[in-house]
Design an enzyme around this catalytic site. Structure first.
Site, PDB file in Angstrom:
ATOM      1  N   GLU A 164     102.901  40.810  17.054  1.00  0.00           N
ATOM      2  CA  GLU A 164     103.883  40.230  17.968  1.00  0.00           C
ATOM      3  C   GLU A 164     105.315  40.317  17.455  1.00  0.00           C
ATOM      4  O   GLU A 164     106.051  39.325  17.413  1.00  0.00           O
ATOM      5  CB  GLU A 164     103.515  38.779  18.296  1.00  0.00           C
ATOM      6  N   ASN A 205      99.666  44.854  16.734  1.00  0.00           N
ATOM      7  CA  ASN A 205      98.966  44.053  17.746  1.00  0.00           C
ATOM      8  C   ASN A 205      99.978  43.200  18.512  1.00  0.00           C
ATOM      9  O   ASN A 205     100.844  42.558  17.908  1.00  0.00           O
ATOM     10  CB  ASN A 205      97.950  43.147  17.030  1.00  0.00           C
ATOM     11  N   HIS A 241      95.733  38.962  26.912  1.00  0.00           N
ATOM     12  CA  HIS A 241      95.688  37.586  27.419  1.00  0.00           C
ATOM     13  C   HIS A 241      96.274  37.628  28.836  1.00  0.00           C
ATOM     14  O   HIS A 241      97.493  37.651  29.020  1.00  0.00           O
ATOM     15  CB  HIS A 241      96.507  36.652  26.533  1.00  0.00           C
ATOM     16  N   GLU A 272      92.091  40.656  22.064  1.00  0.00           N
ATOM     17  CA  GLU A 272      92.028  39.199  22.235  1.00  0.00           C
ATOM     18  C   GLU A 272      91.795  38.836  23.701  1.00  0.00           C
ATOM     19  O   GLU A 272      92.386  37.902  24.233  1.00  0.00           O
ATOM     20  CB  GLU A 272      93.317  38.537  21.727  1.00  0.00           C
TER      21      GLU A 272
END
Length: 364
Positions: A164, A205, A241, A272
């Protein structure tokens, strides 16, 4: 968030054509491997901690599904390897929680994705609040990766090396790492991880990379930057997400995003995955969720470079969602009573290539 049993009955009656299809499946991981992927997995956390703490009576049935059912062939520690847990004080290391999931993955023969070495969130306060010179912060990053990736060397299929680093507009996030070192910290993290664990796949990621956007282009540029400088990066993690009401990307948008990374020569994984909704869940929302799961999984199936999928846990009560978004939940594939969401059948359909939008068939 808890789903009432009456709602589950209503959902099942609203979708009669789907009822019982999941029972015919021999496990999502089996289907994923038949579709050409390495794994279908689920992240998990330490027993007795955080979201899991209130539900000890659920552990036996949860563990049966997680470790023994054949549904999953991969796992990720949701929290135990993060900086705040492994390095809470400078010079002190604690691998207790990370080792719990690592040992279970090894015992049950599952791939282990390790998560996450350098991240602005769940960062030890001594790092976040420190006033560092560039030289000091470089040493902190290198020491951390040497200790953590060194402890798990040879056990991780992949590491999320940097997590991130981007804002939604594609600019770099103003983390303590970026403020002091600029994009150099990303290069340093990947260089160090490559030396410490040469056999692990090294990933960047991030979230909101599931359709073409300024952020997606910026993530592609991170890959290009590292490759141009001869620094190893092996994979791109799309956290996935998603939100039912947003709405999620279409099948074609997912395919375009995944191919955009795969075309750079790195593998891609959904790392995720969950698809939350405003609670309470309704049959209509569950039907939309089913289609959204089918699309995102189907896109991975249809792009050869997409090698695996990880749910961010599989059991609604253990999800991070309602703790972070109090009006939302029901984002995974198993309800509180361990019955399956209609979305489970959407995943099965996607893994068996019953999706639309790709004229070339599976594993393009």
């Amino acid at each position: 968030m808890h789903i009432a049993s009456s709602l589950l009955l209503l959902a099942a009656s609203a979708l009669p054509a789907l009822a019982g299809k999941g029972k015919e499946c021999k496990g999502l991981n089996v289907l994923a491997k038949k579709a050409g992927m390495k794994y279908f997995g689920a992240a998990t956390d330490s027993p007795g901690q955080r979201e899991r703490a209130p539900y000890p009576e659920k552990y036996p049935q949860y563990d049966q599904i997680m470790w023994k059912s054949g549904e999953f062939g991969q796992t990720t520690p949701t929290n135990g390897q993060k900086w705040t847990f492994v390095g809470p004080s400078q010079g002190q290391w604690n691998f207790t929680e990370g080792d719990i999931v690592t040992s279970k993955a090894r015992k049950h023969g599952m791939y282990l994705r390790c998560h996450a070495l350098v991240w602005h969130s769940q960062l030890a306060s001594w790092v976040e609040k420190g006033e560092w010179t560039p030289e000091e912060l470089r040493k902190i990053i290198v020491d951390h990766i040497e200790q953590v990736a060194g402890h798990y060397r040879g056990q991780c299929y992949a590491w999320d090396v940097v997590n991130e680093a981007l804002n939604e507009d594609g600019t770099y996030r103003e983390s303590v790492f970026y403020k002091v070192l600029g994009e150099e910290y990303i290069k340093l993290a990947f260089k160090t991880a490559a030396k410490v664990d040469p056999h692990a796949k090294l990933y960047y990621n991030d979230y909101n990379l599931e359709s073409p956007s300024a952020k997606t282009l910026a993530a592609q540029n991170i890959v290009k930057m590292l490759l141009k400088e001869g620094i190893r990066i092996d994979g791109m993690g799309l956290q996935a997400h998603l939100v039912v009401e947003s709405p999620p990307p279409t099948l074609d948008q997912h395919i375009d995003a995944i191919k955009g990374f795969a075309d750079l020569g790195v593998e891609v994984a959904l790392t995720e995955l969950d698809i939350r909704m405003t609670t309470p869940a309704t049959p209509e929302k569950l039907a939309l969720q089913r289609e959204a799961y089918k699309n995102v999984v189907g896109a991975c199936v249809q792009v050869r470079g997409c090698i695996g999928i990880t749910l961010w846990d599989f059991y609604d009560p253990f999800s991070w969602i309602p703790h972070t978004f109090p009006t939302e939940g029901a984002g995974l594939l198993w309800f509180e009573d361990f019955s399956k969401h209609p979305a489970y059948d959407g995943v099965v359909e996607a893994l068996t290539n019953k999706t639309r939008g790709n004229p070339h068939g599976p594993r393009d």
